[in-house]
Write a protein that holds these residues in place. Structure first.
Motif, short mmCIF file in Angstrom:
data_model
loop_
_atom_site.label_atom_id
_atom_site.label_comp_id
_atom_site.label_asym_id
_atom_site.label_seq_id
_atom_site.Cartn_x
_atom_site.Cartn_y
_atom_site.Cartn_z
N GLU A 210 -122.44 18.38 40.59
CA GLU A 210 -123.55 18.15 41.52
C GLU A 210 -124.71 19.08 41.20
O GLU A 210 -124.61 20.30 41.36
N LYS A 211 -125.79 18.51 40.70
CA LYS A 211 -127.02 19.27 40.42
C LYS A 211 -126.77 20.50 39.54
O LYS A 211 -127.25 21.59 39.82
N GLY A 212 -126.00 20.29 38.48
CA GLY A 212 -125.75 21.37 37.55
C GLY A 212 -124.62 22.31 37.93
O GLY A 212 -124.26 23.21 37.16
N ASP A 213 -124.04 22.14 39.13
CA ASP A 213 -122.94 22.98 39.59
C ASP A 213 -121.65 22.17 39.61
O ASP A 213 -121.66 20.94 39.64
N LYS A 215 -118.51 21.28 41.92
CA LYS A 215 -118.22 21.23 43.35
C LYS A 215 -116.72 21.01 43.52
O LYS A 215 -116.17 20.01 43.04
N TYR A 242 -118.66 25.95 45.40
CA TYR A 242 -119.53 25.61 44.28
C TYR A 242 -119.41 26.67 43.19
O TYR A 242 -119.38 27.87 43.47
N LYS A 244 -121.60 27.91 40.38
CA LYS A 244 -123.02 27.79 40.05
C LYS A 244 -123.23 27.66 38.55
O LYS A 244 -122.65 28.39 37.76
N ASN A 245 -124.10 26.71 38.16
CA ASN A 245 -124.50 26.50 36.76
C ASN A 245 -123.30 26.28 35.84
O ASN A 245 -123.29 26.73 34.70
#
Length: 315
Positions: A210-213, A215, A242, A244-245
């Motif tokens: 999800e959006k580069g992360d 989940k 999450y 991140k990145n």
């Protein structure tokens, strides 16, 4: 003055000077005034040269034996220094730059000379360039207290870059997600546990991008909260974590979602960020030691949750 210039030029002469200084008992106590560039202030407490304690993990092996107290971050007692420095210990293990310890310890455990010796701006800048991206992967900005503009331009009376401008080791061809680069060692896990906002034993129901992360959706059952921190009970009911990145990097621990995981993390902007993940292994002596430590000893005695950036997953 010339003597000080040679002392500050490189680490080894600096350590020699410290050894000579600490051998002279009459110099162990003296007063001083902080420099103006960091809104220096007068300390009500007389400055001391004190031994760097073995449990000041950030700096106990920095290469010299004594430090100035109060330090250059305005910490006036050793318990405060330990608390504030503890959260930065994992950053050393991440080895983002060769001068990370030199830079941080110049502030947390400054050398004992007749005047405060700050890090040069260039030293701050090279460490920031290598380490800030690692911190940002956990949602941490470079902290205001380490704003490089606060430190003096290079001169003979500040600590310059010591070991070069490169990272300690070249990055591997395939970079594992930062949060998944883990050594399962008791000391590593102990620091992680204490620096995390929450710690869970849980199963993972589903993983999405999800959006580069990444989940992670936790299974509703068989979830055990080992450390809740300031999180409320309702935040653990429908748990979503999450990483991140981490959409494009491998995380070996998540290749197989079956079984239990030991999860550590932080709450940032109302999101729960995973900062460390272990495959749960009840036969692991290291895991058993770390979990037992968490219940046997209060983390406030070793790592403070209000100190620094809480980089508890950088091992």
């Amino acid at each position: 003055m010339q003597g000080h210039r040679s002392v500050l030029a490189r680490v080894s002469p600096l350590l020699l000077g410290l050894a000579l200084w600490s051998a002279a008992e009459e110099y162990d106590y003296y007063t001083w005034q902080a420099d103006n560039f960091q809104n220096g202030r007068f300390y009500a407490k007389q400055s001391q040269c004190v031994d760097i304690p073995a449990d000041l993990h950030l700096c106990h092996n920095v290469g010299y034996k004594k430090m100035r107290l109060p330090n250059l971050l305005e910490h006036e007692s050793m318990p405060e220094v330990k608390q504030q420095a503890g959260s930065w210990v994992p950053l050393l293990a991440k080895r983002c730059h060769t001068d990370t310890q030199v830079f941080l310890c110049s502030l947390f455990a400054p050398v004992c000379l007749e005047r405060p010796i700050y890090p040069c701006r260039s030293l701050c800048e090279v460490v920031r360039a290598s380490c800030a991206p690692v911190m940002e992967s956990y949602g941490f900005p470079w902290p205001e207290m380490l704003d490089c503009n606060k430190f003096p331009l290079d001169n003979d009376l500040c600590i310059t870059v010591q070991f070069g401008t490169k990272q300690v080791t070249a990055p591997p061809v395939t970079k594992i997600c930062t949060q998944c680069e883990i050594e399962q060692k008791p000391e590593t896990m102990r620091v992680q546990l204490c620096a995390s906002d929450f710690v869970l034993k849980m199963r993972i129901k589903e993983m999405k991008i999800e959006k580069g992360d990444r989940k992670l959706i936790a299974a509703q059952k068989k979830k055990k909260v080992l450390k809740a921190g300031k999180l409320k009970r309702k935040e653990f009911r429908k748990l979503i974590l999450y990483i991140k990145n981490a959409a494009g990097c491998p995380c070996p621990q998540l290749d197989n979602l079956s079984g239990n995981f030991l999860i550590m993390g932080r709450k940032v902007d109302n999101r729960l960020l995973l900062t460390a993940i272990y495959k749960w292994d009840k036969r692991s002596k290291e895991m058993k030691y770390a979990v037992n430590f968490m219940f046997s000893y209060p983390c406030s005695d070793t790592i403070s949750h209000s100190a620094g950036p809480h980089l508890g997953s950088f091992h």
